[in-house]
Design a protein around this motif. Structure first.
Motif, mmCIF file in Angstrom:
data_model
loop_
_atom_site.group_PDB
_atom_site.id
_atom_site.type_symbol
_atom_site.label_atom_id
_atom_site.label_comp_id
_atom_site.label_asym_id
_atom_site.label_seq_id
_atom_site.Cartn_x
_atom_site.Cartn_y
_atom_site.Cartn_z
ATOM 1 N N ASP A 1 33.139 41.651 48.085
ATOM 2 C CA ASP A 1 33.872 40.636 47.325
ATOM 3 C C ASP A 1 33.809 40.893 45.832
ATOM 4 N N PHE A 2 32.786 41.635 45.397
ATOM 5 C CA PHE A 2 32.610 41.864 43.962
ATOM 6 C C PHE A 2 32.950 43.305 43.611
ATOM 7 N N LEU B 1 43.515 37.466 49.975
ATOM 8 C CA LEU B 1 44.405 37.945 48.938
ATOM 9 C C LEU B 1 45.769 38.245 49.536
ATOM 10 N N PHE C 1 49.733 33.788 46.672
ATOM 11 C CA PHE C 1 50.165 33.828 45.287
ATOM 12 C C PHE C 1 51.643 33.570 45.071
ATOM 13 N N TYR D 1 37.997 25.226 40.389
ATOM 14 C CA TYR D 1 39.127 25.838 39.704
ATOM 15 C C TYR D 1 39.656 24.989 38.558
ATOM 16 N N PRO E 1 28.204 38.055 39.830
ATOM 17 C CA PRO E 1 28.990 38.087 41.062
ATOM 18 C C PRO E 1 30.080 37.021 41.083
ATOM 19 N N ILE E 2 31.197 37.390 40.495
ATOM 20 C CA ILE E 2 32.343 36.488 40.484
ATOM 21 C C ILE E 2 33.451 37.190 41.233
ATOM 22 N N ARG E 3 34.031 36.522 42.199
ATOM 23 C CA ARG E 3 35.023 37.158 43.035
ATOM 24 C C ARG E 3 36.245 37.543 42.232
ATOM 25 N N SER E 4 36.738 38.757 42.424
ATOM 26 C CA SER E 4 37.949 39.184 41.732
ATOM 27 C C SER E 4 39.088 38.256 42.097
ATOM 28 N N TYR E 5 39.013 37.688 43.287
ATOM 29 C CA TYR E 5 40.007 36.711 43.714
ATOM 30 C C TYR E 5 40.081 35.579 42.713
ATOM 31 N N ARG E 6 38.928 35.095 42.257
ATOM 32 C CA ARG E 6 38.922 33.981 41.311
ATOM 33 C C ARG E 6 39.443 34.426 39.968
ATOM 34 N N ASN F 1 41.513 36.740 39.417
ATOM 35 C CA ASN F 1 42.954 36.933 39.535
ATOM 36 C C ASN F 1 43.704 35.628 39.464
ATOM 37 N N SER F 2 43.156 34.612 40.125
ATOM 38 C CA SER F 2 43.927 33.376 40.161
ATOM 39 C C SER F 2 43.991 32.724 38.797
ATOM 40 N N LEU F 3 43.023 33.029 37.941
ATOM 41 C CA LEU F 3 43.101 32.489 36.590
ATOM 42 C C LEU F 3 44.030 33.325 35.732
ATOM 43 N N GLU G 1 46.552 34.931 36.615
ATOM 44 C CA GLU G 1 47.944 34.764 37.013
ATOM 45 C C GLU G 1 48.647 33.849 36.036
ATOM 46 N N ALA G 2 47.998 32.799 35.630
ATOM 47 C CA ALA G 2 48.619 31.871 34.695
ATOM 48 C C ALA G 2 48.739 32.496 33.316
#
Lengths: 595, 182
Positions: A97-98, A183, A217, A321, B73-78, B80-82, B84-85
């Motif tokens: 994940d990282f 994703l 997305f 978030y 350890p921060i997910r690339s998913y997170r 990415n979602s930031l 994106e904006a």
């Protein structure tokens, strides 16, 4: 029942074969009783009693759980279990994940699907975690299983809207479609290739109970979504993506007033909104059923008060978030959540926000404090102060994950004393090798207190400045620990040795950037078969040692990665697991599979 | 990293000898301690508590690694979602005191303060007045303010336009007596 004759035991003595009744009775009893065994651990234990119990379990087990997709081959699985209705498979190790594994590392669902499509035509549920799934896979899934009901993809990748469209079209009995942290379409730069999958659901009433697509997305056909929700009377959980703005969210809520779980999408207004569309009547006030709330991807703080009416009912709140809101705004929400049991929040909550949580959420079982990016100019938004407050206020705490920039032993010790029911303790001190922030010694005593006082602890994730002492505590007291993650910590090989020898229930061990080497690794030889996997990255393990272990222990697979140009002895990443079949052949070039 | 390779070569014989006997025998431990003393010298000492998280961590990384992968350890998913904006424009929320609703604008489409203020006037159907460095906005009841990256509220126009665009987090058009205070 129809399979029973086909698998009549053949190795019974002749005399017993002539009087069928006792065997049949035994088999019937066995099958009837085993039906009540649903836990896979109980089933595994039962199957070890004797051959006939093994056979009966194989015939009657309906849920398949594969914790490591490379531990066994699909062919072997389908030849043992004949009546599987639900499958769970986990693929890549967590640290993928990282970005710690190459992109094409593996964990492909395709080979499993091929086997299942012929062996289990009545398959109803597929749950995958960290697997690579393609659009073709999803299409084949829809074609193969007429009774398919539930698809849950957690942290998966490789598919996009075409795959979702295939599932929506073909799985007519679908109840659950959950895409959690998967994703989807991540590389799409323009949206021209996107398929309108929401419109692909069949006309007429659907069976949908849960629809989670907050991580998709691409934009969504909002009109089609409204119509879909309107014809899904069983829908209880709906988590939409960031393309759904407040206006549409509120319309959806009016259409589906009985939702129990809502993901709010962006919680924002579109840029081109007309004035008269901007004042919305909040449906939250009328909602009696909502207990889970998440989303808030782009949240407009002015609309936050809209959710106040439901806060008092919430048991789950995911605020991680919510980027733009500040501490006071977070506090205004959590101070109303008296029944909250699970809270996921960003460190923007600050210690003072955690104090409000401690005062209000007396029922809290799980707290996760995430860190998304360094808050400009703020040194330590959450610290030992917040942790201590939580420990004093939330005595029922079972799970804590805490990202912070400073921590003290005293606070961790206090947590261990105030919350002895802790099952999961995950502390991520962001600066590496950080000692106790007040008094400067290592964080050993804090970790020691956790393993000593929290007797139900099964998962431990440590960081900070830790010496061998911490690991000797872990080895001595962490008898129930199944998962241990060690980040930038440790002093000598003795530390790892203590863990491998002391933690008798250890299943998953992740070590990154530690000083442990071959000597320590070799101490675990008699334990590795009992473990699900071992991950060691940026440690002192050499290739020769890995080779030697691979040769000594059959059925143990060691995957080694080295990206260095010149051949070096040190291994950058070692991922080791047991496997009942021959090693995989789908590894990318960077990965060397030793066996 | 280079240092440790040298060590390994020296101790190669014992290092790679795989023993099937029980670990923890005296001979093993002695070797381990000699190994470990050298290993622990390499580890960076305590970082100052003035660390600003991941930024300084990168600077003080061991020489072999310029960048620490996967830490924190921060997910690339997170991430990415930031991102994106952020990718498509500089969107900031605009609120007007007393109005029940907000707007969002993309700062990138304006060439300077004049255009921005005109757009705000059109959007909210009001007049903002003229800006002067000393006295702020004169000629109306409204004053456009913004929150910058440090969390401070500033008067729109105080800093050069380019600096404003990169540091502005959100806009607030203040009304009446409150406006005088900024």
């Amino acid at each position: 029942m129809k399979n029973r004759n086909a698998t009549k035991p053949r190795n019974y003595p002749l005399s017993e074969l002539q009087s069928h009744n006792p065997d049949h009775v035994l088999e019937i009893v066995l099958e009837t009783v085993l039906q009540f065994l649903t836990s896979r651990r109980d089933r595994n234990a039962a199957s070890l009693v004797c051959k006939s119990w093994w056979r009966t379990d194989a015939l009657t087990r309906s849920e398949l759980f594969i914790s490591n997709c490379y531990a066994i081959s699909p062919r072997r699985v389908v030849s043992r279990f004949s009546r599987i209705l639900s499958v769970t498979i986990k693929g890549k190790p967590r640290l993928a994940d990282f970005d710690m594994l190459p992109a094409d590392w593996g964990a492909h669902f395709s080979q499993w699907l091929t086997a299942f499509s012929t062996a289990y035509p009545w398959l109803e549920k597929v749950h995958l975690k960290r697997m690579s799934v393609t659009d073709d896979d999803l299409s084949l899934l829809g074609d193969s299983f007429a009774a398919f009901k539930e698809l849950v993809l957690v942290s998966c990748e490789g598919f996009g809207t075409p795959g979702l469209a295939a599932v929506a079209t073909k799985c007519r009995l679908l109840r659950v479609l959950d895409l959690e942290e998967s994703l989807v379409d991540i590389n799409v730069s323009d949206y021209s290739g996107i398929v309108d999958w929401i419109s692909c659901f069949p006309e007429g009433e659907t069976h949908l109970e849960s629809l989670v697509f907050d991580s998709v997305f691409s934009p969504i056909n909002l009109e089609a979504l409204e119509k879909l929700v309107a014809r899904s009377p069983s829908l209880k959980r709906l988590r939409v993506n960031g393309h759904v703005k407040i206006f549409h969210l509120y319309r959806l809520m009016h259409i589906a007033p009985h939702l129990t779980d809502l993901g709010t999408g962006s919680f924002d207004v579109p840029e081109d909104t007309e004035d008269d569309e901007l004042v919305f009547e909040s449906p939250f006030a009328a909602s009696k059923s909502l207990v889970c709330l998440s989303g808030f991807r782009d949240i407009l703080p002015e609309y936050l008060p809209d959710i106040y009416p439901v806060c008092g009912n919430l048991t789950f709140l995911d605020f991680q978030y919510a980027d733009i809101i500040d501490t006071d705004q977070i506090k205004s929400v959590v101070s109303r959540c008296h029944k909250l049991q699970t809270l996921w929040v960003r460190d923007a909550i600050f210690d003072e926000g955690l104090q409000v949580v401690a005062q209000t959420c007396k029922d809290l079982r799980e707290l996760r404090v995430y860190h998304l990016h360094a808050s400009d100019g703020v040194e330590a938004p959450v610290s030992e102060v917040g942790l201590e407050a939580i420990s004093r206020g939330c005595r029922k705490l079972q799970y804590i994950m805490f990202f912070c920039q400073r921590m003290t032993n005293a606070a961790v010790v206090a947590l261990s004393r105030n919350c002895p029911n802790l099952v999961v303790f995950r502390l991520c001190i962001i600066g590496r090798y950080m000692p106790d922030a007040l008094t400067q010694p290592p964080m050993d005593e804090g970790v020691g207190a956790i393993v000593m006082n929290c007797k139900k602890l099964t998962r431990l994730d440590v960081s900070g400045f830790l010496t061998d002492r911490a690991f000797s505590y872990i080895g001595k007291y962490g008898k129930l620990i199944r998962t241990l993650s060690v980040n930038f910590a440790g002093d000598t090989d003795l530390g790892l040795k203590n863990v491998l020898q002391g933690c008798t229930n250890l299943q998953k061990l992740e070590i990154r950037d530690g000083p442990f080497g071959d000597g320590a690794l070799c101490c675990g030889l008699q334990h590795f078969y009992n473990m699900r996997f071992l991950w060691m990255s940026s440690c002192k393990v050499t290739r020769q040692a890995c080779q030697a272990i691979a040769q000594t222990l059959p059925h143990l697979v060691l995957e080694v990665i080295n990206t260095a140009q010149d051949p070096v002895d040190d291994v950058e990443l070692l991922y080791m697991y047991r496997s009942l079949d021959k090693p995989r052949d789908d590894a990318p070039k960077l990965v060397t599979v030793l066996h | 990293m280079e240092n440790s390779v040298a060590y390994d070569k020296d101790l190669n014989m014992k290092d790679t000898e795989l023993r099937l006997g029980l670990p923890g025998t005296e001979k093993n431990e002695k070797e381990e301690t000699t190994l470990s003393v050298k290993v622990s010298n390499k580890r960076p000492m305590i970082e100052s508590s003035k660390d600003n998280g991941s930024k300084t961590s990168d600077e003080e990384a061991p020489p072999s690694k310029a960048k620490i992968v996967g830490w924190p350890p921060i997910r690339s998913y997170r991430k990415n979602s930031l991102q994106e904006a952020e990718a498509s424009g500089i969107y900031v929320k605009v609120s007007l005191d007393g109005a029940p609703y907000l707007r969002k604008i993309d700062l990138r489409i304006y060439g300077g303060y004049a255009q921005l203020l005109k757009a705000l006037e059109n959007m909210f159907k009001l007049t903002i007045g003229d800006y002067s460095e000393k006295e702020g906005y004169k000629g109306s009841d409204y004053e456009p303010t913004y929150e910058d990256k440090d969390g401070d509220w500033m008067l729109v126009g105080d800093v050069p336009w380019d600096m404003f665009v990169t540091s502005c987090k959100r806009l607030r058009i203040m009304k009446g007596s409150e406006a005088r205070g900024v």
